[in-house]
Design an enzyme around this catalytic site. Structure first.
Site, PDB file in Angstrom:
ATOM      1  N   ARG A 127     -45.610 -29.295  17.937  1.00 45.83           N
ATOM      2  CA  ARG A 127     -46.585 -28.370  17.401  1.00 45.83           C
ATOM      3  C   ARG A 127     -46.226 -26.901  18.186  1.00 45.83           C
ATOM      4  NH1 ARG A 127     -52.929 -29.159  18.966  1.00 45.83           N
ATOM      5  NH2 ARG A 127     -52.070 -29.167  21.206  1.00 45.83           N
ATOM      6  N   ARG A 160     -47.597 -24.763  23.478  1.00 48.85           N
ATOM      7  CA  ARG A 160     -48.783 -24.774  24.544  1.00 48.85           C
ATOM      8  C   ARG A 160     -48.375 -25.447  25.721  1.00 48.85           C
ATOM      9  NH1 ARG A 160     -54.347 -26.987  21.329  1.00 48.85           N
ATOM     10  NH2 ARG A 160     -54.393 -28.240  23.591  1.00 48.85           N
TER      11      ARG A 160
HETATM   12  P1  AP5 Z   1     -53.855 -29.933  15.550  1.00 45.82           P
HETATM   13  O1  AP5 Z   1     -54.661 -29.537  14.302  1.00 45.82           O
HETATM   14  O2  AP5 Z   1     -53.559 -29.007  16.557  1.00 45.82           O
HETATM   15  O3  AP5 Z   1     -54.413 -31.395  16.237  1.00 45.82           O
HETATM   16  P2  AP5 Z   1     -55.871 -31.167  17.311  1.00 45.82           P
HETATM   17  O4  AP5 Z   1     -56.422 -32.350  17.187  1.00 45.82           O
HETATM   18  O5  AP5 Z   1     -56.631 -30.085  17.301  1.00 45.82           O
HETATM   19  O6  AP5 Z   1     -55.096 -31.347  18.612  1.00 45.82           O
HETATM   20  P3  AP5 Z   1     -55.397 -30.453  20.143  1.00 45.82           P
HETATM   21  O7  AP5 Z   1     -54.452 -30.851  21.099  1.00 45.82           O
HETATM   22  O8  AP5 Z   1     -55.990 -29.056  20.107  1.00 45.82           O
HETATM   23  O9  AP5 Z   1     -56.615 -31.411  20.536  1.00 45.82           O
HETATM   24  P4  AP5 Z   1     -57.199 -31.405  21.980  1.00 45.82           P
HETATM   25  O10 AP5 Z   1     -58.336 -32.101  21.515  1.00 45.82           O
HETATM   26  O11 AP5 Z   1     -56.360 -32.353  23.183  1.00 45.82           O
HETATM   27  O12 AP5 Z   1     -57.091 -30.229  22.784  1.00 45.82           O
HETATM   28  P5  AP5 Z   1     -58.285 -28.936  22.960  1.00 45.82           P
HETATM   29  O13 AP5 Z   1     -57.383 -27.697  22.580  1.00 45.82           O
HETATM   30  O14 AP5 Z   1     -59.519 -29.362  22.214  1.00 45.82           O
HETATM   31  O15 AP5 Z   1     -52.571 -30.566  14.951  1.00 45.82           O
HETATM   32  C1  AP5 Z   1     -51.580 -31.178  15.980  1.00 45.82           C
HETATM   33  C2  AP5 Z   1     -50.177 -31.043  15.255  1.00 45.82           C
HETATM   34  O16 AP5 Z   1     -49.978 -31.814  14.207  1.00 45.82           O
HETATM   35  C3  AP5 Z   1     -50.136 -29.697  14.488  1.00 45.82           C
HETATM   36  O17 AP5 Z   1     -48.472 -29.516  15.028  1.00 45.82           O
HETATM   37  C4  AP5 Z   1     -50.085 -29.773  13.285  1.00 45.82           C
HETATM   38  O18 AP5 Z   1     -49.425 -28.790  12.307  1.00 45.82           O
HETATM   39  C5  AP5 Z   1     -49.804 -31.302  13.073  1.00 45.82           C
HETATM   40  N1  AP5 Z   1     -50.808 -31.932  11.860  1.00 45.82           N
HETATM   41  C6  AP5 Z   1     -51.981 -31.833  11.746  1.00 45.82           C
HETATM   42  N2  AP5 Z   1     -52.594 -32.552  10.779  1.00 45.82           N
HETATM   43  C7  AP5 Z   1     -51.530 -33.261  10.306  1.00 45.82           C
HETATM   44  C8  AP5 Z   1     -51.228 -34.222   9.231  1.00 45.82           C
HETATM   45  N3  AP5 Z   1     -52.534 -34.488   8.379  1.00 45.82           N
HETATM   46  N4  AP5 Z   1     -50.050 -34.423   8.772  1.00 45.82           N
HETATM   47  C9  AP5 Z   1     -48.950 -34.116   9.420  1.00 45.82           C
HETATM   48  N5  AP5 Z   1     -48.964 -33.371  10.673  1.00 45.82           N
HETATM   49  C10 AP5 Z   1     -50.465 -32.775  10.926  1.00 45.82           C
HETATM   50  O19 AP5 Z   1     -58.567 -29.147  24.497  1.00 45.82           O
HETATM   51  C11 AP5 Z   1     -57.287 -28.758  25.591  1.00 45.82           C
HETATM   52  C12 AP5 Z   1     -58.043 -28.898  26.911  1.00 45.82           C
HETATM   53  O20 AP5 Z   1     -59.045 -28.189  27.009  1.00 45.82           O
HETATM   54  C13 AP5 Z   1     -58.546 -30.416  27.234  1.00 45.82           C
HETATM   55  O21 AP5 Z   1     -57.234 -31.307  27.720  1.00 45.82           O
HETATM   56  C14 AP5 Z   1     -59.215 -30.182  28.174  1.00 45.82           C
HETATM   57  O22 AP5 Z   1     -58.727 -30.033  29.584  1.00 45.82           O
HETATM   58  C15 AP5 Z   1     -60.111 -28.937  27.898  1.00 45.82           C
HETATM   59  N6  AP5 Z   1     -61.407 -29.265  26.841  1.00 45.82           N
HETATM   60  C16 AP5 Z   1     -61.645 -28.815  25.473  1.00 45.82           C
HETATM   61  N7  AP5 Z   1     -62.683 -29.308  25.256  1.00 45.82           N
HETATM   62  C17 AP5 Z   1     -63.272 -30.059  26.339  1.00 45.82           C
HETATM   63  C18 AP5 Z   1     -64.525 -30.668  26.565  1.00 45.82           C
HETATM   64  N8  AP5 Z   1     -65.421 -30.736  25.623  1.00 45.82           N
HETATM   65  N9  AP5 Z   1     -64.946 -31.090  27.784  1.00 45.82           N
HETATM   66  C19 AP5 Z   1     -63.940 -30.993  28.627  1.00 45.82           C
HETATM   67  N10 AP5 Z   1     -62.699 -30.465  28.496  1.00 45.82           N
HETATM   68  C20 AP5 Z   1     -62.312 -30.003  27.468  1.00 45.82           C
END
Ligand code: AP5
Length: 215
Positions: A127, A160
């Site tokens: 990614r 990231r």
């Molecule tokens: P992408 O769409 O970026 O996936 P995603 O599910 O959004 O992944 P994230 O890593 O952003 O989710 P996350 O929940 O771990 O992180 P977040 O930022 O929320 O797709 C991923 C890849 O796959 C891309 O390269 C894309 O091109 C590819 N792709 C997508 N769909 C595809 C398909 N259909 N086919 C093929 N390829 C595909 O959180 C980060 C951090 O913030 C957490 O670890 C935590 O520390 C904190 N945090 C955030 N929210 C909270 C909360 N509510 N409570 C506590 N801590 C929190």
């Protein structure tokens, strides 16, 4: 429409949310994006959250709940929203229910994106994201037209910090230990629908385009 996108890191929540936002003009509210903005701007929230994010752990519930209490009351959320990455614990889900009730609202649907851990590691390793507008790319599946430059805004496309394999494995462990409890939580409330995350990047949009769900 008010929906939650649930699923492990890398399932495609941000990618699917972009397609839904484009179609329905809903607010896309990503707790990860809000936290990263705060880290970038060195706010008190960002400074407090950074060490948890770098380690792949959850930011404490109180911090997230207060942040979302403010965010969900902003104007753009009034006509509907997609929650991406929130709630992530049962305590957060309970608080979301209380807040929506206070606002006289309710959730319409919760979509679970299903994907294996091995596929997550493959996806997140490749990614890349725009450091300016947050557009999401993949080095193999969906590369930027000019390497390192965002197609949408011309910003820098970067990896990231939490997309290193050791941190990805920790994020997956946290998902299985804590966030996956929300599957049963929303199933009991008859809100859950499952979508295969290996499908097209607008699979969630296709799944919700049914008269039963759109409001
Ligand atoms: P992408 O769409 O970026 O996936 P995603 O599910 O959004 O992944 P994230 O890593 O952003 O989710 P996350 O929940 O771990 O992180 P977040 O930022 O929320 O797709 C991923 C890849 O796959 C891309 O390269 C894309 O091109 C590819 N792709 C997508 N769909 C595809 C398909 N259909 N086919 C093929 N390829 C595909 O959180 C980060 C951090 O913030 C957490 O670890 C935590 O520390 C904190 N945090 C955030 N929210 C909270 C909360 N509510 N409570 C506590 N801590 C929190």
């Amino acid at each position: 429409m008010r929906m939650v996108l649930l699923g492990p890191p890398g399932a495609g929540k941000g990618t699917q949310a972009a397609a839904i936002k484009k179609r329905f003009g809903l607010a896309h509210i990503s707790t990860g994006d809000i936290l990263r903005e705060n880290v970038k701007s060195c706010t008190r929230l960002g400074l407090a959250a950074k060490r948890y994010m770098d380690a792949g752990r959850l930011v404490p519930d109180d911090t997230i709940i207060n942040m979302m209490r403010e965010r969900l009351r902003e104007d753009d959320a009034g006509s509907g929203f997609i929650l991406d990455g929130y709630p992530r614990t049962v305590a957060q889900a309970e608080e979301l229910g209380v807040l929506l009730k206070e606002m006289g609202l309710c959730l319409d649907t919760v979509v679970l994106l299903e994907i294996s851990d091995d596929d997550v590691v493959g996806r997140l390793g490749g990614r890349r994201v725009c450091s300016n507008c947050g557009a999401i790319y993949h080095v193999a599946g969906h590369p930027a037209e000019k390497e390192g430059i965002c197609d949408s805004c011309g910003g820098s496309v970067i990896q990231r910090g939490d997309d290193m394999e050791s941190v990805i494995r920790e994020r997956l462990a946290v998902y299985h230990a804590e966030t996956s409890q929300l599957v049963e939580y929303y199933e009991k409330r008859r809100l859950l629908r499952r979508v295969d995350a290996a499908g097209p990047t607008d699979a969630v949009l296709t799944s919700i385009e049914s008269p039963k769900v759109i409001m």
